[in-house]
Design a protein around this motif. Structure first.
Motif, PDB file in Angstrom:
ATOM      1  N   SER A   1       0.829  -1.209   0.000  1.00 25.61           N
ATOM      2  CA  SER A   1       0.000   0.000   0.000  1.00 25.61           C
ATOM      3  C   SER A   1       0.861   1.257   0.000  1.00 25.61           C
ATOM      4  CB  SER A   1      -0.923  -0.004   1.213  1.00 25.61           C
ATOM      5  OG  SER A   1      -0.161  -0.057   2.418  1.00 25.61           O
ATOM      6  N   PHE A   2       1.979   1.187   0.706  1.00 24.70           N
ATOM      7  CA  PHE A   2       2.890   2.337   0.745  1.00 24.70           C
ATOM      8  C   PHE A   2       3.504   2.582  -0.632  1.00 24.70           C
ATOM      9  CE2 PHE A   2       7.015   4.329   1.492  1.00 24.70           C
ATOM     10  CZ  PHE A   2       6.631   5.438   2.250  1.00 24.70           C
ATOM     11  N   ILE A   3       3.894   1.479  -1.270  1.00 21.08           N
ATOM     12  CA  ILE A   3       4.466   1.594  -2.619  1.00 21.08           C
ATOM     13  C   ILE A   3       3.440   2.163  -3.585  1.00 21.08           C
ATOM     14  CG2 ILE A   3       5.410   0.295  -4.547  1.00 21.08           C
ATOM     15  CD1 ILE A   3       6.589  -1.653  -2.521  1.00 21.08           C
ATOM     16  N   ALA A   4       2.192   1.661  -3.483  1.00 19.19           N
ATOM     17  CA  ALA A   4       1.142   2.149  -4.379  1.00 19.19           C
ATOM     18  C   ALA A   4       0.868   3.626  -4.149  1.00 19.19           C
ATOM     19  CB  ALA A   4      -0.135   1.334  -4.173  1.00 19.19           C
ATOM     20  N   ALA A   5       0.872   4.040  -2.841  1.00 15.19           N
ATOM     21  CA  ALA A   5       0.645   5.454  -2.542  1.00 15.19           C
ATOM     22  C   ALA A   5       1.758   6.311  -3.133  1.00 15.19           C
ATOM     23  CB  ALA A   5       0.553   5.653  -1.025  1.00 15.19           C
ATOM     24  N   GLY A   6       2.998   5.812  -3.008  1.00 12.37           N
ATOM     25  CA  GLY A   6       4.121   6.550  -3.587  1.00 12.37           C
ATOM     26  C   GLY A   6       4.013   6.666  -5.095  1.00 12.37           C
ATOM     27  N   GLN A   7       3.570   5.591  -5.736  1.00 10.29           N
ATOM     28  CA  GLN A   7       3.407   5.630  -7.194  1.00 10.29           C
ATOM     29  C   GLN A   7       2.317   6.616  -7.597  1.00 10.29           C
ATOM     30  OE1 GLN A   7       2.687   1.515  -8.093  1.00 10.29           O
ATOM     31  NE2 GLN A   7       4.861   1.014  -8.266  1.00 10.29           N
ATOM     32  N   ASN A   8       1.237   6.664  -6.808  1.00 10.83           N
ATOM     33  CA  ASN A   8       0.167   7.608  -7.113  1.00 10.83           C
ATOM     34  C   ASN A   8       0.644   9.051  -6.980  1.00 10.83           C
ATOM     35  OD1 ASN A   8      -1.720   5.622  -7.648  1.00 10.83           O
ATOM     36  ND2 ASN A   8      -2.366   5.461  -5.513  1.00 10.83           N
ATOM     37  N   VAL A   9       1.469   9.298  -5.946  1.00 13.22           N
ATOM     38  CA  VAL A   9       2.000  10.651  -5.766  1.00 13.22           C
ATOM     39  C   VAL A   9       2.895  11.032  -6.937  1.00 13.22           C
ATOM     40  CG1 VAL A   9       3.520  12.074  -4.337  1.00 13.22           C
ATOM     41  CG2 VAL A   9       1.801  10.609  -3.257  1.00 13.22           C
ATOM     42  N   LEU A  10       3.733  10.074  -7.344  1.00 16.69           N
ATOM     43  CA  LEU A  10       4.659  10.363  -8.441  1.00 16.69           C
ATOM     44  C   LEU A  10       3.937  10.566  -9.769  1.00 16.69           C
ATOM     45  CD1 LEU A  10       7.600   7.925  -7.625  1.00 16.69           C
ATOM     46  CD2 LEU A  10       7.575  10.414  -7.424  1.00 16.69           C
ATOM     47  N   ARG A  11       2.680  10.126  -9.856  1.00 14.50           N
ATOM     48  CA  ARG A  11       1.939  10.352 -11.095  1.00 14.50           C
ATOM     49  C   ARG A  11       1.515  11.809 -11.258  1.00 14.50           C
ATOM     50  NH1 ARG A  11      -0.803   5.257  -9.791  1.00 14.50           N
ATOM     51  NH2 ARG A  11      -0.043   3.621 -11.195  1.00 14.50           N
ATOM     52  N   ARG A  12       1.532  12.562 -10.171  1.00  9.52           N
ATOM     53  CA  ARG A  12       1.138  13.970 -10.253  1.00  9.52           C
ATOM     54  C   ARG A  12       2.191  14.754 -11.019  1.00  9.52           C
ATOM     55  NH1 ARG A  12      -2.849  15.354  -6.644  1.00  9.52           N
ATOM     56  NH2 ARG A  12      -3.000  17.194  -7.992  1.00  9.52           N
ATOM     57  N   VAL A  13       1.724  15.584 -11.914  1.00  8.42           N
ATOM     58  CA  VAL A  13       2.639  16.316 -12.786  1.00  8.42           C
ATOM     59  C   VAL A  13       3.523  17.252 -11.979  1.00  8.42           C
ATOM     60  CG1 VAL A  13       2.791  17.949 -14.705  1.00  8.42           C
ATOM     61  CG2 VAL A  13       1.049  16.150 -14.723  1.00  8.42           C
ATOM     62  N   PHE A  14       2.946  17.982 -11.012  1.00  8.75           N
ATOM     63  CA  PHE A  14       3.745  18.967 -10.297  1.00  8.75           C
ATOM     64  C   PHE A  14       4.788  18.294  -9.410  1.00  8.75           C
ATOM     65  CE2 PHE A  14       0.896  18.029  -6.825  1.00  8.75           C
ATOM     66  CZ  PHE A  14       1.616  18.323  -5.675  1.00  8.75           C
ATOM     67  N   VAL A  15       4.485  17.081  -8.896  1.00  7.85           N
ATOM     68  CA  VAL A  15       5.472  16.361  -8.093  1.00  7.85           C
ATOM     69  C   VAL A  15       6.662  15.964  -8.949  1.00  7.85           C
ATOM     70  CG1 VAL A  15       5.890  14.281  -6.712  1.00  7.85           C
ATOM     71  CG2 VAL A  15       3.756  15.557  -6.441  1.00  7.85           C
ATOM     72  N   ARG A  16       6.358  15.375 -10.095  1.00  4.20           N
ATOM     73  CA  ARG A  16       7.450  14.966 -10.977  1.00  4.20           C
ATOM     74  C   ARG A  16       8.251  16.184 -11.452  1.00  4.20           C
ATOM     75  NH1 ARG A  16       3.397  12.051 -13.419  1.00  4.20           N
ATOM     76  NH2 ARG A  16       3.676  13.159 -15.387  1.00  4.20           N
ATOM     77  N   SER A  17       7.537  17.264 -11.778  1.00 10.04           N
ATOM     78  CA  SER A  17       8.235  18.469 -12.238  1.00 10.04           C
ATOM     79  C   SER A  17       9.150  19.009 -11.154  1.00 10.04           C
ATOM     80  CB  SER A  17       7.213  19.536 -12.648  1.00 10.04           C
ATOM     81  OG  SER A  17       6.382  19.060 -13.681  1.00 10.04           O
ATOM     82  N   THR A  18       8.672  19.034  -9.887  1.00  6.51           N
ATOM     83  CA  THR A  18       9.494  19.512  -8.775  1.00  6.51           C
ATOM     84  C   THR A  18      10.719  18.629  -8.590  1.00  6.51           C
ATOM     85  OG1 THR A  18       7.526  20.403  -7.675  1.00  6.51           O
ATOM     86  CG2 THR A  18       9.487  20.061  -6.321  1.00  6.51           C
ATOM     87  N   LEU A  19      10.511  17.321  -8.621  1.00  3.63           N
ATOM     88  CA  LEU A  19      11.633  16.395  -8.449  1.00  3.63           C
ATOM     89  C   LEU A  19      12.658  16.567  -9.561  1.00  3.63           C
ATOM     90  CD1 LEU A  19       9.862  13.104  -7.305  1.00  3.63           C
ATOM     91  CD2 LEU A  19      11.221  14.684  -5.928  1.00  3.63           C
ATOM     92  N   TYR A  20      12.164  16.704 -10.788  1.00  2.38           N
ATOM     93  CA  TYR A  20      13.097  16.896 -11.900  1.00  2.38           C
ATOM     94  C   TYR A  20      13.890  18.195 -11.714  1.00  2.38           C
ATOM     95  CZ  TYR A  20      10.373  13.237 -14.216  1.00  2.38           C
ATOM     96  OH  TYR A  20       9.752  12.066 -14.526  1.00  2.38           O
ATOM     97  N   ALA A  21      13.196  19.266 -11.305  1.00  2.00           N
ATOM     98  CA  ALA A  21      13.881  20.548 -11.135  1.00  2.00           C
ATOM     99  C   ALA A  21      14.912  20.472 -10.013  1.00  2.00           C
ATOM    100  CB  ALA A  21      12.860  21.646 -10.844  1.00  2.00           C
ATOM    101  N   VAL A  22      14.527  19.857  -8.879  1.00  2.00           N
ATOM    102  CA  VAL A  22      15.452  19.736  -7.749  1.00  2.00           C
ATOM    103  C   VAL A  22      16.664  18.910  -8.147  1.00  2.00           C
ATOM    104  CG1 VAL A  22      15.736  18.725  -5.450  1.00  2.00           C
ATOM    105  CG2 VAL A  22      13.715  20.104  -5.983  1.00  2.00           C
ATOM    106  N   CYS A  23      16.412  17.793  -8.794  1.00  3.05           N
ATOM    107  CA  CYS A  23      17.533  16.947  -9.224  1.00  3.05           C
ATOM    108  C   CYS A  23      18.454  17.698 -10.171  1.00  3.05           C
ATOM    109  CB  CYS A  23      17.009  15.669  -9.882  1.00  3.05           C
ATOM    110  SG  CYS A  23      16.200  14.530  -8.739  1.00  3.05           S
TER     111      CYS A  23
END
Length: 699
Positions: free
Chosen positions: A4-26
């Protein structure tokens, strides 16, 4: 890690702004680490070069002023010099070595106990080679320089400098990285995440709408309030959904609507039937299967444009009749669809009373047969229907449709213009027809059919002048099967053409055999309307007769009057070229088809065959005698020969002679017999004629 934790993490990562933030930070961290690393290595390299340079300069200083002391091993003087060099903050050791690599002087801080002999291989190598040596360790840099006197190496000096300054650079750089990570984690990521969320909020809505669209939900309420390109994307995507929804509606309309009548088509009917019968527990009702009679005749006579308009008006009329006549007896509005061609199916939910169903069906058929006005033409088309109730007469939609279709075809074959209810007897008949069709196909393939001949006789003297070739079938499984049973099946299953070719070829072969024996008789062969529909019929018929060697004037083809009515244009177009070759044509069963007598004179026929139904009652029915007498009179006026069927009594023969009938045919003379028996009859007649002629000559 819980799923369930993995699935929740995958759902969060599906959000565009989350991925965009992670890409920018990286990306930012990557660039920062890159530049910090370059700065660190640049500083380390500079410090290392400076330390090496300082060590070299101090070693050169000592070597330049201490050559004599090293050669003489003046320990005290060297120690003072080395202590002076070692006072530098970066220098951790200063030593002097003999030319054999043995230490003999050192600064005070790095000096070893005097009891220990210190040997340095690097110093030895420097003295032997005359070249400076550099050695770097994790914490220091050793620079060894050979000392020369009078061109000869007398020893070497070592200066060791500390790399502690570089360690300080490392720790400073490490603190920079920690500070950067802290700023990114506690200030940059929240701020950037919030900005990304605001910037991509519209994209998230488009993404959600796209997911719903892939699941078939095209009626999404997508807002279009985002600024800039995201707003443009929302508008374009919403327009795309609207267009796709409209296209799907249009595709479904085209896929499930009959283009001529506008009614539901067969594919839609299958869905309706499944919904109303299969998928509805406790469903009950009826299915009415309507087929128009001889509709092809309208298309042949007036063209498909007129035929389509007639079909369109009849379909609309049928829909109105069902609403008016059937709807009061149903639980829901009847569902009407065009099944195929001239066949329509109506599902009547809730109508199960047999009497009401019969009344509704008959009323619909009666009103449906009223004339249709197309321009100046008034056209009438009768209809036949079959009806079935469910679930009593069918558990599934497919079974109900099959049974209703079976009842409709029974209505067509029995007598057109009526409604027939399904019964198990019809299913039994259908199974019997399937068996007959299967065995008939086998008989055609294996030569299991035979041809019999019924004589045609001159009524005045009883002379046989020809015959009608009649198909007979005696099956090893079914026994003797009447042509009335298997001929319609042969026409339905596409077997009538090969059967017709077989009968023509066999009858011509037998007739040629008689001719070769001097027995000049004619032969008449029945032709099905289905044979006339074949493109090769004319060429095949003329070719078969020509190859047989039988004179064309001895061959006659018979077609029923009812068939002539149904397919008049096609049949007449095929008759004329064949008749031009000398082959005769006869109208079979004349008087049963209600043909137009005014056009009979223009039709290419040579003979009228009067149906036996007119002959049966002429002894007791004056009206029958009048009708038959008028037919003979008409035939004489049109110069047509006549063949009267069903002559079974001498009285019927006498009437035939009195009316001037050309030929007679019936059990009074002979039923249809096999060729050997027919040949024997002709031979006996020929021998009898010879004997009579001889007797007259002798007397």
């Amino acid at each position: 890690m819980p799923a369930s934790f993995i699935a929740a993490g995958q759902n969060v990562l599906r959000r565009v702004f989350v991925r965009s933030t992670l890409y920018a930070v990286c990306g930012i961290l990557g660039f920062s680490f890159f530049f910090i690393g370059i700065s660190y290595y640049s500083q380390v390299s500079g410090i290392t070069e400076r330390l090496e340079r300082d060590a070299r300069q101090k070693a050169e200083f000592v070597a330049n002023i201490s050559a004599r002391e090293i050669e003489n091993k003046n320990y005290g003087e060297m120690e003072r010099l080395l202590n002076a060099v070692a006072k530098d903050d970066h220098v951790t050791a200063a030593k002097a070595y003999s030319r054999f690599g043995q230490e003999f002087a050192s600064d005070f801080m790095s000096a070893a106990p005097t009891s220990e002999v210190q040997f340095n291989e690097l110093a030895l190598n420097a003295a032997l080679t005359g070249e400076a040596k550099l050695q770097e360790t994790a914490g220091s840099i050793d620079y060894v320089l050979p000392v020369f006197r009078n061109g000869t190496a007398v020893g070497s000096v070592l200066v060791r400098v500390s790399k502690a300054e570089i360690a300080g650079i490392f720790y400073n750089t490490l603190w920079q990285v920690v500070a950067l990570l802290g700023v990114v984690a506690f200030a940059f990521i929240p701020a950037l995440g919030w900005l990304m969320y605001k910037a991509t909020a519209g994209i998230s809505e488009v993404t959600q709408a796209a997911k719903e669209a892939t699941e078939g939900y095209l009626d999404c309420d997508l807002e279009t309030d985002a600024p800039g390109e995201v707003g443009d994307l929302q508008v374009a995507f919403r327009h795309m959904l609207q267009t796709q929804r409209s296209n799907i509606v249009e595709i479904e309309r085209l896929a499930y609507t009959d283009m001529i009548t506008g009614l539901a088509n067969r594919a839609k009917l299958d869905k309706l039937a499944a919904t109303m019968i299969d998928h509805k527990p406790g469903a009950e009702g009826a299915v009415l299967y309507v087929g128009f009679d001889r509709f092809k005749l309208i298309n042949d006579m007036h063209g498909h444009r007129v035929g389509d308009e007639v079909m369109r008006q009849l379909a609309a009329r049928l829909g109105r009749l069902l609403d008016k006549v059937a709807h009061p007896h149903t639980k829901k509005a009847p569902a009407l669809a065009r099944f195929s061609g001239d066949e329509f199916v109506a599902i009547l939910p809730g109508l199960t009373d047999p009497d009401q169903l019969t009344e509704v069906s008959e009323t619909v058929l009666r009103l449906l047969s009223r004339p249709v006005q197309i321009g100046s033409m008034s056209l009438s088309v009768s209809a036949s229907a079959g009806f079935v109730t469910y679930p009593e007469q069918g558990d599934t939609a497919e079974e109900v449709m099959k049974n209703a279709n079976l009842a409709m075809y029974q209505a067509k074959s029995a007598s057109r213009g009526r409604a027939v209810s399904y019964s198990e007897a019809l299913r039994t008949q259908a199974n019997e027809r399937e068996l007959i069709a299967d065995r008939l196909r086998h008989a055609v393939d294996t030569g299991g059919l035979d041809v019999f001949y019924q004589p045609k006789v001159i009524p005045e003297n009883g002379k046989i002048v020809g015959s009608e070739a009649l198909l007979r079938w005696n099956d090893e499984v079914l026994g003797h099967v009447s042509p009335a049973k298997f001929i319609p099946i042969a026409e339905e299953r596409g077997l009538i053409a090969p059967i017709g070719r077989f009968v023509l070829q066999r009858s011509l072969k037998d007739t040629k055999h008689l001719h070769d024996e001097g027995l000049e008789t004619s032969v008449a062969v029945n032709v099905s309307p289905a044979q006339f529909q074949e493109e090769t019929f004319i060429e095949e018929t003329i070719g078969t007769v020509s190859e047989s060697g039988v004179s064309t004037e001895k061959v006659e083809l018979e077609i029923t009057e009812s068939s002539l009515m149904d397919y008049s244009d096609t049949v007449l177009d095929r008759i004329r070229p064949i008749r031009e070759q000398g082959i005769k044509f006869a109208i079979d069963d004349f008087g049963t088809g209600y043909s137009c007598l005014s056009s009979l004179a223009n039709m290419p026929f040579d003979t009228l065959k009067i149906d036996r139904s007119f002959i049966m009652d002429i002894a007791t029915c004056a009206d029958r005698r009048t009708i038959v007498e008028l037919i003979f009179l008409m035939a004489h006026q049109l110069n047509l020969d006549t063949v009267t069927e069903g002559i079974e009594t001498p009285l019927q023969k006498d009437y035939l002679k009195a009316w001037g009938g050309t030929l007679g045919q019936g059990y009074l003379w002979s039923p249809a017999v096999a060729f050997p028996e027919y040949r024997a009859m002709i031979l006996a007649q020929s021998v009898g004629a010879v004997r009579t002629e001889v007797a007259s000559v002798l007397h």
